[in-house]
Design a protein around this motif. Structure first.
Motif, PDB file in Angstrom:
ATOM      1  N   UNK A 144       2.001  26.759  24.767  1.00 22.45           N
ATOM      2  CA  UNK A 144       0.667  26.968  25.332  1.00 22.45           C
ATOM      3  C   UNK A 144       0.559  26.301  26.696  1.00 22.45           C
ATOM      4  N   UNK A 145      -0.505  26.631  27.417  1.00 30.35           N
ATOM      5  CA  UNK A 145      -0.662  26.022  28.733  1.00 30.35           C
ATOM      6  C   UNK A 145      -0.857  24.517  28.569  1.00 30.35           C
TER       7      UNK A 145
ATOM      8  N   UNK B 143       5.483  35.409  23.950  1.00 29.19           N
ATOM      9  CA  UNK B 143       6.605  35.426  23.012  1.00 29.19           C
ATOM     10  C   UNK B 143       7.331  36.759  22.983  1.00 29.19           C
TER      11      UNK B 143
ATOM     12  N   UNK C 209       1.873  30.518  16.657  1.00 27.54           N
ATOM     13  CA  UNK C 209       1.773  31.250  17.926  1.00 27.54           C
ATOM     14  C   UNK C 209       2.050  32.741  17.731  1.00 27.54           C
ATOM     15  N   UNK C 210       3.021  33.027  16.891  1.00 32.07           N
ATOM     16  CA  UNK C 210       3.380  34.429  16.660  1.00 32.07           C
ATOM     17  C   UNK C 210       2.304  35.128  15.834  1.00 32.07           C
TER      18      UNK C 210
ATOM     19  N   UNK D 236      -0.891  34.609  15.496  1.00 26.43           N
ATOM     20  CA  UNK D 236      -2.280  34.740  15.930  1.00 26.43           C
ATOM     21  C   UNK D 236      -2.495  35.884  16.917  1.00 26.43           C
TER      22      UNK D 236
ATOM     23  N   UNK E 194      -4.326  29.012  14.895  1.00 27.10           N
ATOM     24  CA  UNK E 194      -3.307  27.972  14.868  1.00 27.10           C
ATOM     25  C   UNK E 194      -3.944  26.660  14.427  1.00 27.10           C
TER      26      UNK E 194
ATOM     27  N   UNK F  22      -3.510  23.065  14.616  1.00 26.53           N
ATOM     28  CA  UNK F  22      -2.670  22.084  15.309  1.00 26.53           C
ATOM     29  C   UNK F  22      -2.554  20.808  14.485  1.00 26.53           C
TER      30      UNK F  22
END
Ligand SMILES: Nc1ncnc2c1ncn2[C@@H]1O[C@H](COP(=O)(O)OP(=O)(O)O)[C@@H](O)[C@H]1O
Ligand SMILES: Nc1ncnc2c1ncn2[C@@H]1O[C@H](COP(=O)(O)OP(=O)(O)O)[C@@H](O)[C@H]1O
Ligand SMILES: [Mg+2]
Ligand SMILES: [Mg+2]
Lengths: 282, 253
Positions: free
Chosen positions: A46-47, A219, A257-258, A260, A274, A276
């Motif tokens: 992520x950023x 991704x 990540x994949x 969502x 996600x 966290x």
């Protein structure tokens, strides 16, 4: 090009990058290890996860406020720790090239596309003006620019994003570096142009046997255009895996990540989000 | 037949010599979410701005719940609101979140503002204490939540969204899309959603309009979009690129 030895192109051990913050130092990258040869490696995350600063450390482009430490930081056997600005400049000009999200940031706004490629050709091939001009025209054609004559005379602000990236790639063809760092090279482009630009990068890397460090938050893109993926979160590497095995990622962050992303052909009511975990930060 | 939420008839928009929207017709039914896709420069934002009454309509007409679009803020209250791609650029940097949310209420002389601001924050899942913060003290996702809260505080019947999650990480995008869907289900407003990621648009919209160079090429149902069925060659190209991208990392869920 000398690809004879076994030594890695990039060898980073315990790379740690710290910025001075208002409330004390902030560590943006913790103990990053990355070893790569003339292969295609991606950094995703992520950023704010530390992708760009890690790459910038490698080419000496961090602000002076950044503190960089590492137990090893080699490029093709050259120790980069404590390298002078002049030393980094030499590396960037000849051996390591970088493509950024907006090509207009990297191109000189006062020179036409053609002039910039010619300059690059003259520098790297010690050619005369006429030979360099011919080579530049060939290079524009090599990156699939349909009207090289016309594009040659355009200034950076007169070209589209996709065209700008092609011009960057043409300049690189002239310089023939060993490593290409591409930081979100297609994030500002339309989907249809994205694929074309990535194919150009692909061709360049393959034909010249270069190493590619592709930085992206995407991704799908990474899965198609690299061999290995380093997944980062909050300045740390969560896992490293082969790109073609991304779908079988083990780490819950990568899975998150994949999972969502809303995917065409796979309708869902509510998107998974996600979760966290604090544990990822240690 | 019930009146459309948004009815666009043969709309054209010209900037000088350039016609950037050419004879576009479509409508959004009340409570529906319609998507608008196409490459950059195809005229998506121009159409949204025309619906807001912010672009000169050179031909055709736009009707919103029986009324023409009006650029002045008074008539727009309670009818159409818009959320932009870059929540940073669209929020006043020197106003607190509380002030930003209160502003539209104040302009329209609506009372009970304190309560409404609290309710708006909690509706978008932000802590009430955020009303004392400034935009730069928020993450991109939080800023987009504020932009949504601001758009919804006047209870519009139509919400226009211009690439609302394009600047966000996929993880944050999922949260914002879920929020939009939930608010849409609860409140029943209509949405016109501009996006470039077809996966996102298919997830959000009942129907999708495909735009190329200001011309409406094709209308697809949500099902057709998911199934990859399109007639028009341009639409097929867009779909193919999107499916190729998505095919690679699939099936983790
Ligand atoms: N010049 C800077 N000064 C202070 N902090 C910085 C600076 N540049 C980057 N950072 C911080 O380093 C972290 C990683 O940034 P970056 O590498 O740009 O992330 P990304 O993964 O999005 O490329 C971020 O938390 C960012 O705030
Ligand atoms: N105010 C304006 N003046 C002149 N041209 C404009 C103006 N606004 C948009 N355009 C042009 O109209 C076209 C469509 O733009 P836009 O609606 O922003 O496209 P999209 O949102 O689909 O990317 C583009 O070619 C753009 O350059
Ligand atoms: Mg970055
Ligand atoms: Mg737009």
């Amino acid at each position: 090009m000398t690809a004879s030895t076994d030594r890695p192109l990039v060898d980073l051990r315990n790379l740690t990058i710290t910025f001075a913050g208002h409330r004390g130092p902030v560590t943006a990258v913790h103990d990053l290890n990355l070893t790569m040869g003339r292969e295609r490696v991606a950094i995703v995350g992520e950023s704010g996860s530390g992708k760009s600063v890690s790459a910038r450390a490698l080419i000496g482009l961090l602000p002076v406020s950044a503190k960089v430490s590492a137990s090893r930081m080699d490029f093709d056997g050259i120790d980069l720790r404590g390298m002078s600005e002049a030393g980094f400049e030499r590396l960037r000009g000849s051996r390591i090239a970088m493509i950024l999200q907006d090509p207009r940031q990297s191109l000189n706004p006062l020179m036409t596309a053609g002039q910039q490629i010619v300059e690059s050709c003259r520098l790297h091939h010690r050619e005369g003006r006429r030979a360099a001009r011919e080579r530049a025209m060939d290079l524009l054609e090599a990156v699939s620019i349909r009207e090289p004559q016309r594009v040659f005379d355009l200034y950076p602000h007169e070209v589209s994003g996709g065209m700008g990236q092609r011009i960057m790639i043409a300049m690189m063809l002239a310089a023939q570096p060993d490593l290409l760092i591409a930081d979100e090279p297609t994030s500002a482009l339309d989907t249809s142009v994205r694929t074309d630009v990535l194919e150009e990068i692909q061709k360049l890397v393959e034909d010249r046997g270069m190493g590619l460090l592709l930085i992206s938050h995407d991704l799908d893109l990474v899965a198609s255009y690299t061999d290995r993926v380093v997944v980062m979160y909050a300045g740390r590497v969560m896992e490293t895996l082969e790109s073609r095995h991304l779908h079988a990622a083990r780490h819950s962050y990568t899975q998150g990540l994949i999972g969502c992303r809303p995917v065409l052909g796979h309708p869902v009511d509510v998107l998974p989000t996600l979760e966290r975990q604090e544990a990822w930060k240690s | 037949m019930t009146a459309a939420a948004v009815d666009i008839e043969n709309l054209s928009v010209r900037f000088g010599a350039a016609t950037v929207v050419r004879g576009v017709s479509f409508s959004v039914r009340p409570g529906e979410c319609v998507g608008l896709v196409g490459e950059s420069g195809s005229g998506k934002s121009t159409i949204l701005r025309a619906i807001m009454g912010l672009e000169p309509v050179s031909d055709g007409q736009i009707v919103i719940h029986g009324m023409p679009p009006r650029p002045d803020r008074l008539t727009r209250a309670g009818t159409v609101q818009m959320v932009f791609q870059d929540p940073y650029a669209s929020l006043h940097p020197r106003q607190t979140i509380g002030r930003i949310l209160e502003e539209p209420l104040r302009i329209h002389g609506i009372g009970g503002r304190e309560d409404k601001v609290r309710a708006a924050l909690s509706a978008v899942g932000l802590p009430i204490s955020f009303r004392f913060r400034f935009p730069h003290q928020l993450s991109g996702g939080q800023r987009q939540r504020v932009a949504i809260a601001r758009a919804l505080i006047l209870e519009p019947r139509v919400l226009l969204l211009d690439e609302p999650t394009s600047a966000l990480d996929v993880s944050v995008q999922a949260e914002v899309l879920n929020l939009l869907k939930q608010l849409h289900a609860e409140r029943g407003f209509s949405m016109l959603f501009v996006g470039h990621d077809l996966g996102v648009v298919a997830h959000m919209c009942n129907r999708v309009m495909v735009l190329e160079n200001g011309i409406l090429k094709e209308e697809l149902s949500q099902q057709a979009l998911h199934a990859g069925c399109a007639e028009d060659p341009y639409t097929r190209k867009l779909l193919q690129a999107a499916r190729m991208e998505a095919a690679v990392v699939l099936h983790v869920r």
